[in-house]
Scaffold this motif. Structure first.
Motif, PDB file in Angstrom:
ATOM      1  N   GLN A   1       0.948  -0.964  -0.519  1.00 19.84           N
ATOM      2  CA  GLN A   1      -0.099  -0.220   0.027  1.00 19.84           C
ATOM      3  C   GLN A   1       0.881   1.256  -0.234  1.00 19.84           C
ATOM      4  OE1 GLN A   1      -2.978  -0.193   3.140  1.00 19.84           O
ATOM      5  NE2 GLN A   1      -4.608  -0.436   1.264  1.00 19.84           N
ATOM      6  N   GLN A   2       1.849   1.789   0.890  1.00 21.08           N
ATOM      7  CA  GLN A   2       2.767   2.318   0.212  1.00 21.08           C
ATOM      8  C   GLN A   2       3.749   2.951  -0.420  1.00 21.08           C
ATOM      9  OE1 GLN A   2       6.084   1.449   2.918  1.00 21.08           O
ATOM     10  NE2 GLN A   2       6.986   3.642   3.332  1.00 21.08           N
ATOM     11  N   HIS A   3       3.783   1.943  -1.172  1.00 24.09           N
ATOM     12  CA  HIS A   3       4.195   1.446  -3.001  1.00 24.09           C
ATOM     13  C   HIS A   3       2.637   2.077  -3.662  1.00 24.09           C
ATOM     14  CE1 HIS A   3       7.504   0.220  -0.828  1.00 24.09           C
ATOM     15  NE2 HIS A   3       8.629   0.660  -1.995  1.00 24.09           N
ATOM     16  N   GLY A   4       1.708   2.005  -3.211  1.00 26.94           N
ATOM     17  CA  GLY A   4       0.819   2.329  -4.172  1.00 26.94           C
ATOM     18  C   GLY A   4      -0.246   1.482  -5.195  1.00 26.94           C
ATOM     19  N   GLY A   5       0.588   0.233  -4.726  1.00 25.38           N
ATOM     20  CA  GLY A   5      -0.007  -0.268  -4.791  1.00 25.38           C
ATOM     21  C   GLY A   5      -0.709  -2.007  -4.269  1.00 25.38           C
ATOM     22  N   THR A   6      -0.835  -2.819  -4.888  1.00 23.47           N
ATOM     23  CA  THR A   6      -1.995  -4.230  -3.951  1.00 23.47           C
ATOM     24  C   THR A   6      -1.628  -5.445  -4.536  1.00 23.47           C
ATOM     25  OG1 THR A   6      -2.769  -4.554  -7.059  1.00 23.47           O
ATOM     26  CG2 THR A   6      -4.134  -2.923  -5.431  1.00 23.47           C
TER      27      THR A   6
ATOM     28  N   CYS B   1       0.499  -5.870  -7.069  1.00 21.87           N
ATOM     29  CA  CYS B   1       0.803  -4.785  -8.791  1.00 21.87           C
ATOM     30  C   CYS B   1       1.350  -3.744  -7.937  1.00 21.87           C
ATOM     31  CB  CYS B   1      -0.477  -4.709  -9.065  1.00 21.87           C
ATOM     32  SG  CYS B   1      -1.139  -5.522 -10.139  1.00 21.87           S
ATOM     33  N   LEU B   2       2.552  -3.395  -9.313  1.00 23.38           N
ATOM     34  CA  LEU B   2       2.989  -2.281  -8.579  1.00 23.38           C
ATOM     35  C   LEU B   2       3.180  -1.074  -9.353  1.00 23.38           C
ATOM     36  CD1 LEU B   2       6.020  -4.201  -6.767  1.00 23.38           C
ATOM     37  CD2 LEU B   2       4.001  -2.509  -5.363  1.00 23.38           C
TER      38      LEU B   2
END
Length: 153
Positions: free
Chosen positions: A128-133, A149-150
């Protein structure tokens, strides 16, 4: 942990993690890698390696008797430019209920004393910190699959 994002090669991070897990990998568990052409991404490499470590450690535990672990990377250019990393094992799998709880702190499917239940919760937070799922699908007795997914940039 590093405070600044860096441009990093995800394949190198996975390979480093696999090297660190060599001691834990049973001789009858096979690792299969299918790396696609993906660009380096802006990320916290040490934190992503922690995600890889947590997922792969669980996969090794699930396949402790015998099994296969498949790691695949691919470029997903669906308007938002993502890379997808899929970790799939042929281990014991999880129940439907376990799948809904796997990212909750202190939840574990392992025997008492064999896990803290924090690994996947930490992994979820890092992604989540990386903006992924991160998503899971599993069938009891058939194995599990984790899809990360990133964003590329």
């Amino acid at each position: 942990d590093e405070d600044d994002k860096k441009i990093a090669n995800v394949h190198e991070g996975i390979d480093t993690t696999l090297t660190l897990l060599t001691h834990k990998t049973p001789s009858n568990t096979r690792i299969h890698k299918s790396y696609g052409e993906i660009p380096p991404i802006s990320c916290y490499p040490g934190k992503l390696n922690q995600v890889f470590m947590n997922i792969l450690s669980n996969a090794l535990d699930a396949t402790e008797e015998k099994g296969d672990i498949f790691i695949q990377t691919e470029w997903k250019d669906e308007g938002n430019q993502l890379i997808q990393i899929t970790f799939q094992d042929t281990g014991c799998g999880m129940s439907s209920k376990a799948q809904t709880q796997v990212f909750e702190p202190f939840f574990t499917t392992k025997d008492v004393g064999k896990g803290t239940g924090l690994g996947m919760s930490i992994a979820y937070g890092i992604i989540q910190q990386h903006g992924g799922t991160i998503e899971v699908s599993s069938n009891e007795g058939e194995g599990s699959e984790f899809r990360v997914c990133l964003p590329v940039s």
